[in-house]
Structure formats: C-alpha cells, structure tokens
Design a protein around this motif. Structure first.
Motif, PDB file in Angstrom:
ATOM      1  N   ASN A  26      31.503  36.116  36.695  1.00  0.00           N
ATOM      2  CA  ASN A  26      32.518  36.766  35.866  1.00  0.00           C
ATOM      3  C   ASN A  26      33.784  37.066  36.654  1.00  0.00           C
ATOM      4  O   ASN A  26      34.600  37.874  36.239  1.00  0.00           O
ATOM      5  N   ILE A  27      33.924  36.411  37.810  1.00  0.00           N
ATOM      6  CA  ILE A  27      35.152  36.489  38.606  1.00  0.00           C
ATOM      7  C   ILE A  27      35.709  35.073  38.665  1.00  0.00           C
ATOM      8  O   ILE A  27      35.028  34.143  39.132  1.00  0.00           O
ATOM      9  N   LEU A  28      36.910  34.879  38.167  1.00  0.00           N
ATOM     10  CA  LEU A  28      37.490  33.540  38.058  1.00  0.00           C
ATOM     11  C   LEU A  28      38.541  33.318  39.141  1.00  0.00           C
ATOM     12  O   LEU A  28      39.219  34.254  39.565  1.00  0.00           O
ATOM     13  N   VAL A  29      38.653  32.067  39.573  1.00  0.00           N
ATOM     14  CA  VAL A  29      39.618  31.688  40.599  1.00  0.00           C
ATOM     15  C   VAL A  29      40.794  31.008  39.904  1.00  0.00           C
ATOM     16  O   VAL A  29      40.696  29.846  39.481  1.00  0.00           O
ATOM     17  N   ARG A  30      41.882  31.755  39.790  1.00  0.00           N
ATOM     18  CA  ARG A  30      43.058  31.209  39.093  1.00  0.00           C
ATOM     19  C   ARG A  30      43.772  30.191  39.975  1.00  0.00           C
ATOM     20  O   ARG A  30      44.169  29.123  39.523  1.00  0.00           O
ATOM     21  N   THR A  31      43.984  30.529  41.246  1.00  0.00           N
ATOM     22  CA  THR A  31      44.593  29.604  42.200  1.00  0.00           C
ATOM     23  C   THR A  31      43.826  29.685  43.513  1.00  0.00           C
ATOM     24  O   THR A  31      43.184  30.694  43.823  1.00  0.00           O
ATOM     25  N   ASP A  32      43.918  28.613  44.298  1.00  0.00           N
ATOM     26  CA  ASP A  32      43.205  28.519  45.569  1.00  0.00           C
ATOM     27  C   ASP A  32      44.092  28.984  46.719  1.00  0.00           C
ATOM     28  O   ASP A  32      43.710  29.828  47.521  1.00  0.00           O
ATOM     29  N   ILE A  33      45.306  28.447  46.808  1.00  0.00           N
ATOM     30  CA  ILE A  33      46.243  28.824  47.854  1.00  0.00           C
ATOM     31  C   ILE A  33      47.570  29.176  47.194  1.00  0.00           C
ATOM     32  O   ILE A  33      48.248  28.291  46.655  1.00  0.00           O
ATOM     33  N   PRO A  34      47.953  30.457  47.186  1.00  0.00           N
ATOM     34  CA  PRO A  34      47.186  31.596  47.698  1.00  0.00           C
ATOM     35  C   PRO A  34      46.022  31.922  46.759  1.00  0.00           C
ATOM     36  O   PRO A  34      46.078  31.609  45.573  1.00  0.00           O
ATOM     37  N   LEU A  35      44.991  32.567  47.310  1.00  0.00           N
ATOM     38  CA  LEU A  35      43.825  32.920  46.512  1.00  0.00           C
ATOM     39  C   LEU A  35      44.212  33.935  45.437  1.00  0.00           C
ATOM     40  O   LEU A  35      44.878  34.938  45.710  1.00  0.00           O
ATOM     41  N   MET A  84      21.464  40.541  30.444  1.00  0.00           N
ATOM     42  CA  MET A  84      22.335  39.647  29.699  1.00  0.00           C
ATOM     43  C   MET A  84      22.462  38.338  30.448  1.00  0.00           C
ATOM     44  O   MET A  84      22.696  38.312  31.645  1.00  0.00           O
ATOM     45  N   ALA A  85      22.331  37.207  29.764  1.00  0.00           N
ATOM     46  CA  ALA A  85      22.422  35.911  30.416  1.00  0.00           C
ATOM     47  C   ALA A  85      23.854  35.640  30.821  1.00  0.00           C
ATOM     48  O   ALA A  85      24.795  36.243  30.333  1.00  0.00           O
ATOM     49  N   ASP A  86      24.033  34.672  31.713  1.00  0.00           N
ATOM     50  CA  ASP A  86      25.373  34.321  32.133  1.00  0.00           C
ATOM     51  C   ASP A  86      26.163  33.831  30.932  1.00  0.00           C
ATOM     52  O   ASP A  86      25.718  32.990  30.171  1.00  0.00           O
ATOM     53  N   VAL A  87      27.367  34.353  30.788  1.00  0.00           N
ATOM     54  CA  VAL A  87      28.128  34.073  29.583  1.00  0.00           C
ATOM     55  C   VAL A  87      29.275  33.119  29.836  1.00  0.00           C
ATOM     56  O   VAL A  87      29.394  32.093  29.206  1.00  0.00           O
ATOM     57  N   THR A  88      30.132  33.447  30.779  1.00  0.00           N
ATOM     58  CA  THR A  88      31.392  32.740  30.871  1.00  0.00           C
ATOM     59  C   THR A  88      31.488  31.909  32.135  1.00  0.00           C
ATOM     60  O   THR A  88      31.376  32.451  33.220  1.00  0.00           O
ATOM     61  N   ARG A  89      31.678  30.659  31.951  1.00  0.00           N
ATOM     62  CA  ARG A  89      32.006  29.834  33.109  1.00  0.00           C
ATOM     63  C   ARG A  89      33.268  29.082  32.749  1.00  0.00           C
ATOM     64  O   ARG A  89      33.247  28.180  31.934  1.00  0.00           O
ATOM     65  N   LEU A  90      34.366  29.517  33.322  1.00  0.00           N
ATOM     66  CA  LEU A  90      35.657  28.977  32.952  1.00  0.00           C
ATOM     67  C   LEU A  90      36.231  28.170  34.095  1.00  0.00           C
ATOM     68  O   LEU A  90      35.885  28.341  35.235  1.00  0.00           O
ATOM     69  N   ASP A  91      37.099  27.334  33.752  1.00  0.00           N
ATOM     70  CA  ASP A  91      37.800  26.595  34.808  1.00  0.00           C
ATOM     71  C   ASP A  91      39.220  26.999  34.935  1.00  0.00           C
ATOM     72  O   ASP A  91      39.973  26.931  34.427  1.00  0.00           O
TER      73      ASP A  91
END
Length: 567
Positions: A189-198, A1-8
C-alpha cells in the motif's frame, strides 16, 4: 484483509515537502448507499470486476491489463481516448471514506506529497463503486524492492524511511486538526511514483478512520494483521501507523516480513495474533541482514522504538526526526534480545517468549498494572472470565515478572480453591488500583459506607454470605477508604459467630434464613462506628417494645433471651 491495491501511477517531478499544519474543519463522509445498483445488458458487478469495465466507464476507457486483484477490489491499467493512462479501482463492496473528496479536510490529509491522487470523485457505475487514480509506474514498494534485490545502500534505506514517515505524518495531520489513522500501512500500500528522485506515496485509504484526536474502539479486525500494531485488534490510534512503519522497515532491511517464512508464505493469522498479543518483535535477525555492521546499532534502535508494544511510548515523527539527526531518543523496550536465549519454533520467526503485556479480552492490552486494575474494575465480568482456570496464575506471573509490582500475592495461594474468579477480581483490583471501585457479586464494596448500604438493603443475602464465607474483606484493605477492612472483617466474624454460638447454647433453632439475617446484621454493626451502633440498638429496642413483638413474649427462649439481654 487481503492485499487490495497493486498499482503501477504518473511520471513527474516530486512536489516539494510542505508544512502539514493546517486549520481543523468538520468531518464529512461519502455515502452512496442511497443509489440503488442497476445492471444493464445482463451484466453483473462481479463480471465487471473480473472481465470488463461497467458500461459508464467502458465508454470512457479501454482496459489494458490487470494491476492487482484482491478480496476487496481489482485494479486495472486503462487508457482514455487520448492514450492517457490511469488506474481504475473497482470495489467489490461499497467503500466508506472518512473525508469527502475535494473538501478542505481531504486536501489537508491527502495532498499530492503524501498520497496517491484520485483524478475525480469516487463514483458508482451500474452497482460497481470505483475510483480513478493516477498511475504510479514503478508499482508498489514491495515490487520495487524485489526488482532491485533489496534496499541497496544505507542512504537509500534512510530515504525510504524518510519518505514513508513524511507521508504518514502528513496523512495523519496534527494534534490541532482532525486526526486520521491509515490502519493498513504495508509495502503493497506504498506506491513508488518516481525512482530518481525517490517519491513514495500512500495508497488504499479504505480503512482510514477520523479519530477526532481520540482513540477509536473497534472490533473490526481489518487491515493486514502481519503489519498491524497489537492494539489495532481492539482500538485505533495514530500510534498504530508508526508500528506498521516499523514492520515495513523490518521487511525493507531484511528482505522479508517478520511473519513471512523463507518460502515466501505467511504464518497463519491466528498465530500472528497470538504473537502480537504476548510477545515482542525480535530484532536478532538483523545481525544476519544486509545492513552493514557500522549501521546495525542505529537501525536496531529505530526498529525497537517503532516496535514498542505500548502505544503511549512508541516512537512517532518527533523521535524519527531526532534519529535522522543522529540523536538517540529513549527506547522503551530492549534493544538487544539475543541474550535472552529465546528460540523460535521450527519454521517460525524469532519472537520473544516472555509476555510484556496483559490482554483483557475485548477490553485492551495493558503494560501498566494500575491501568489493568482500573480496567478490571470497570469490566468485572470480563475480568472474572479471564481469571478462570489457569488465568489466575497467568496474571500473577505477569504481575511478578514483566510488571514487577513487588508483591507476591500470597493471599491467593493461602485461600487456595476457596476463592474463585468472583473473589479474585476485587482482590486484584484492590491491589493494583486502590482508588477504583470494588465490585463483588454485582455489589459495590468499596468503602465501609458501601458495606453498610449493602447490609441494610434487601436481596443481597447471597452476596453477603459469600463475602463472609470467603474471608475477602481482610484481603482487600488497600487504599485509604478501606484501611479499616481487616478490623471490620475480624469484628464481623466475631459478632456473627458469637450470635450463632449463643443461639445454639440456648437451643434456638437457626434455619438458613436466620443465619443469613445474623450475618447481615453483624456486617451492619461491624462496618459502623459507635454512633451508628447505638442507633441500631435503639431501633432494636423500639421494635421489640412495639406491638408486633407482643406474641414473641409467649415464646420461652425469646423471653429468656430478652431478659438476659435486659431488653
């Protein structure tokens, strides 16, 4: 399956971790297939996906910029009339969901602590299926690490591991509830909601399957194969997600995926699949990574535990927690493969050349010889195909090498070309799984009583003659029920050969049907005890004395044979 989701998704404080043990509830499923797609103003689903929002969404949101575009969907950053930002995912095909949005099960498996949040129930607008999701501003784990030049400190790598492990554990649920497997865990498929704290959360649940606490057989071949567990090509288990975590952490620590080349491209799927089915993931390149020498041993242990090919002994959440507590859970594969001298091909990643498992096509991958034998018993036709040509030697090499059964399987060599795949299947089943049924030419030959039933039934002459000509019985005498097979085989050949020799000495013509009859009756006698043999002789005497054999007395050789046998 190709890459599907790239969210910000949305800024905000990280919600506290919670206890993921919750009561079980029935499985439900979203299914919008009954709603027919419609198109207005000449618009098409494809145009909506690539150029603009479908009319219903267009009335609510303004497209700002694309966030990602793949084979399954495209994702757009959009704003509503108040300026609030959301991620709008437009599917190219109707997605299937394991759980109904908003249900108790959904809240159990996809709480805010572990999963990107849908802002409303998935819908369909003019033939386009869509989802409205929170916007994770720091993008995917892949882009997050690329922007920062890697994982940073050892403490940061441990935090990434902890966050993803917590998310997988929370999404899967516990043994007492409906288990889920994500099936496509990878850095994108792992999103970074906040940076600090991770704050890391899982996304893209299009492959999520409700296991109901069981494995699920599948031939879908979905997911991104470079991060897939070896068994995921055939069946889905929760253990597959933990393998994917191991491949994600490999990329976190080394800066590239295991099957990714230095130029950023990926090895073709067929080659990846071949590696997954036959080789361990090499950990030798850790020595050249950014991991500090004092931490290498611990990270090598973690990756080896997660990247164990046998899903039954692969690490999961309990072992990861133990590792995080600086303990050393048992690892069921080598920690250090550098001493093996395995050299990767030019342009390929380092991989083991020695096969640690045996794959039975369409059935499964096996690390245990007894389990393989049982599978061959249940799938004799598949097993026969796998033993054709060089297949027999491949199996013997695995049994004597990786499986270390302690046998040489010399009977295979001594019978040479006389044995084909049909003979090899019951032979190996008898050796590997003595309690399993032995199937030969579609006939069950598992015990003396089965042999008698075979000899006493019609339509099996070809199977019986092949069994006789290939001297197979004496080589499958493993197991309590077949302890007498070597003697049965010797008696069977002795009885049949004496009968045939006697016929020739009396000048009695033997056509192929007569030979088949002798072999069949000889097996019946050889596989029987004295009482059965006595009963057989009684029945023969009765038949000869019957009226149907009166004409036979006029045949000289029959009359002479009967007289000599005192019948």
């Amino acid at each position: 399956m190709a890459d599907v989701t790239r969210l910000d998704p949305i800024d905000g404080p990280r919600a506290p971790k919670i206890n993921y043990t919750r009561p079980s509830s029935p499985r439900t499923r979203l299914d919008n297939s009954s709603a027919p797609p419609t198109n207005l103003d000449g618009g098409t689903p494809t145009a909506y996906l690539r150029e603009r929002l479908p009319p219903g969404l267009d009335a609510r949101f303004t497209m700002v910029r694309p966030l990602g575009d793949g084979a399954e969907a495209s994702v757009w950053l959009c704003t509503d009339e108040k300026g609030n930002e959301v991620a709008v995912k437009l599917y190219r095909h109707e997605p299937k969901y394991a759980l109904e949005f908003g249900s108790e099960q959904y809240r159990t498996h996809f709480p805010p602590e572990v999963a990107v949040q849908l802002l409303e129930a998935p819908g369909m607008d003019h033939g386009v299926h869509y989802e409205l999701m929170e916007l994770c501003r720091f993008g995917t784990l892949e882009s997050y690490l690329a922007d920062r030049g890697g994982f940073g400190t050892n403490k940061h790598a441990v935090e990434i591991l902890t966050q993803i492990a917590d998310a997988i554990h929370g999404m899967q649920g516990t043994a007492g509830s409906n288990r889920l497997v994500h099936g496509d865990i990878k850095p994108k498929n792992i999103l970074v909601r906040t940076d600090i704290p991770l704050d890391l959360v899982l996304a893209d649940f299009g492959l999520t399957v409700d296991l109901g606490d069981r494995s699920r057989l599948t031939n879908l071949g979905l997911g991104t194969i470079a991060f897939n567990a070896p068994e995921l090509m055939r069946y889905k288990t929760t253990a597959a997600d933990w393998w994917s975590l191991g491949m994600v952490m490999y990329q976190v620590l080394l800066g590239r995926g295991y099957f990714q080349l230095d130029n950023g491209s990926w090895i073709d799927n067929r080659t990846i699949e071949s590696h997954l089915l036959s080789r361990d993931v090499s950990l030798s390149e850790l020595d050249d990574s950014k991991v500090r020498p004092e931490h290498l041993k611990r990270w090598r242990m973690l990756l080896a535990g997660l990247l164990t090919r046998d899903p039954d002994v692969r690490w999961g959440m309990p072992e990861i927690k133990s590792w995080l507590d600086n303990k050393s859970p048992k690892v069921h594969r080598p920690l250090d493969d550098a001493a093996r001298g395995d050299e990767p091909a030019v342009g390929q990643p380092a991989v083991h050349l020695a096969s640690t498992s045996y794959a039975l096509p369409g059935v499964g991958e096996f690390f245990d010889a007894a389990k393989l034998g049982a599978a061959m018993s249940s799938n004799p036709e598949v097993a026969a195909r796998s033993l054709a040509g060089k297949g027999r030697q491949r199996l013997i090499d695995w049994l004597t090498g990786s499986a270390r059964t302690g046998e040489t399987y010399s009977e295979v060599s001594s019978h040479g070309s006389k044995w084909g795949p049909d003979e090899l299947v019951p032979y190996f089943v008898a050796r590997l799984a003595p309690a399993a049924d032995l199937i030969y030419q579609s006939c069950n030959i598992s015990s003396p009583s089965r042999l008698r039933k075979l000899a006493d039934s019609n339509g099996n002459d070809d199977a019986i003659e092949k069994l006789y000509d290939h001297d197979l019985l004496g080589c499958i005498n493993s197991g309590k029920s077949r302890a007498s097979y070597k003697m049965i085989d010797a008696n069977w050949h002795d009885i049949a050969e004496q009968a045939i020799a006697l016929a020739r000495s009396k000048n009695i013509p033997l056509e192929s049907s007569a030979r088949s009859h002798i072999i069949r009756q000889s097996l019946l006698i050889a596989a029987s005890d004295d009482a059965v043999v006595d009963e057989f002789v009684r029945q023969v005497r009765s038949r000869i004395d019957g009226p149907q054999f009166e004409f036979a007395g006029e045949t000289p050789w029959f009359a002479r044979l009967r007289s000599e046998a005192q019948l």
